[in-house]
Design an enzyme around this catalytic site. Sequence first.
Site, PDB file in Angstrom:
ATOM      1  N   HIS A  73       7.441   0.445  10.825  1.00 35.13           N
ATOM      2  CA  HIS A  73       6.505   1.552  11.060  1.00 35.13           C
ATOM      3  C   HIS A  73       7.068   2.890  10.581  1.00 35.13           C
ATOM      4  O   HIS A  73       6.346   3.684   9.983  1.00 35.13           O
ATOM      5  CB  HIS A  73       6.107   1.616  12.538  1.00 35.13           C
ATOM      6  N   HIS A 227      -3.831  -1.782  10.601  1.00 36.71           N
ATOM      7  CA  HIS A 227      -2.413  -1.936  10.956  1.00 36.71           C
ATOM      8  C   HIS A 227      -1.718  -2.893   9.980  1.00 36.71           C
ATOM      9  O   HIS A 227      -0.539  -2.715   9.663  1.00 36.71           O
ATOM     10  CB  HIS A 227      -2.227  -2.399  12.401  1.00 36.71           C
ATOM     11  N   ASP A 231       1.674  -2.028   8.008  1.00 36.74           N
ATOM     12  CA  ASP A 231       2.864  -2.885   7.928  1.00 36.74           C
ATOM     13  C   ASP A 231       3.220  -3.218   6.476  1.00 36.74           C
ATOM     14  O   ASP A 231       4.397  -3.239   6.099  1.00 36.74           O
ATOM     15  CB  ASP A 231       2.633  -4.194   8.680  1.00 36.74           C
ATOM     16  N   HIS A 254       4.852 -10.067   7.066  1.00 43.81           N
ATOM     17  CA  HIS A 254       6.175  -9.559   6.694  1.00 43.81           C
ATOM     18  C   HIS A 254       6.958 -10.529   5.804  1.00 43.81           C
ATOM     19  O   HIS A 254       7.581 -10.117   4.832  1.00 43.81           O
ATOM     20  CB  HIS A 254       7.011  -9.263   7.939  1.00 43.81           C
TER      21      HIS A 254
HETATM   22 ZN    ZN Z   1       3.350  -3.326  12.740  1.00 43.34          ZN
END
Ligand code: ZN
Length: 285
Positions: A73, A227, A231, A254
């Site tokens: 973040h 969001h 990310d 991720h």
């Molecule tokens: Zn996040």
Amino acid sequence: MNQSTLAGAVRFDGVGLHTGAPASVEIQPAAVDFGVQFVLGETLVAAHADNVVDTSRATVLGDGRKRLSTVEHVLSALFGMEVTNARVVVDGEEIPVVDGSAQAFADAFAAVGVVSQPAPAWQLELAEPFEVRDDGSALVLLPSDALRIRFVADFPQPIGLQYLDVRVDAQSYRGCIAPARTFGYLHEVEALRARGLALGGTLENALVFSPSGPMQELRWPDEVVRHKVLDLLGDIALLGPRLRCEIIAIKSGHALHVRAMRELRARYVRDAGGALQALGARTNE
Ligand SMILES: [Zn+2]
């Protein structure tokens, strides 16, 4: 675009989302070509995909001895607000979660000021398409002279299918992306806690979905995909040079993002005497 840094330091104190332990971070100005580096006591860890040691729930950086969790973040806010050089001094093993979004970081950077530095920013502009895939997810990068992201998120109900198409600059980042909070399902909270994760999670710092819907008021109906873009920007910051291309992200997370940045670094980026050199692709144009 030139390199840039903050006009002054900004500090955040709080708890880590996963550890629940006190955590603080001070983001300080840095010189030309410093890039973004985390200061963990005596250790400096560059914000590069090669230094990622875990992506199972958050992005974790480390150097073999020290680990720092949930970097995505603050990296997203630095990238989104177009800050290319920063010393991020951390006390604790995790960046404070604040409200689960990047809004406080982005607002603080805007308030203290982002200043241009007298050197061109390192940018990687792809000359050909690049893609990585994993079971049902994909990240496709297409040559372009501006950063545009189209993200398809598809989560079990009550979240469902969400889509966002955004051209990323400091204004769109602060207005449309930074305030979107991290999210999860009520039934996952127990499982995460059993694994020692989300120990600092509360309804003040994460958006929680019960079977009947969100347990807090949403900031946008599609806050979840916003969001996901937040990310993704934190993860593409791990390339080193700024990535300039069109990105089509389908249900990616991720692990896939970091894999893509590792492959791009292996192909195009070398660290030479502290300065980044990009190989084989157009940079700094
Ligand atoms: Zn996040």
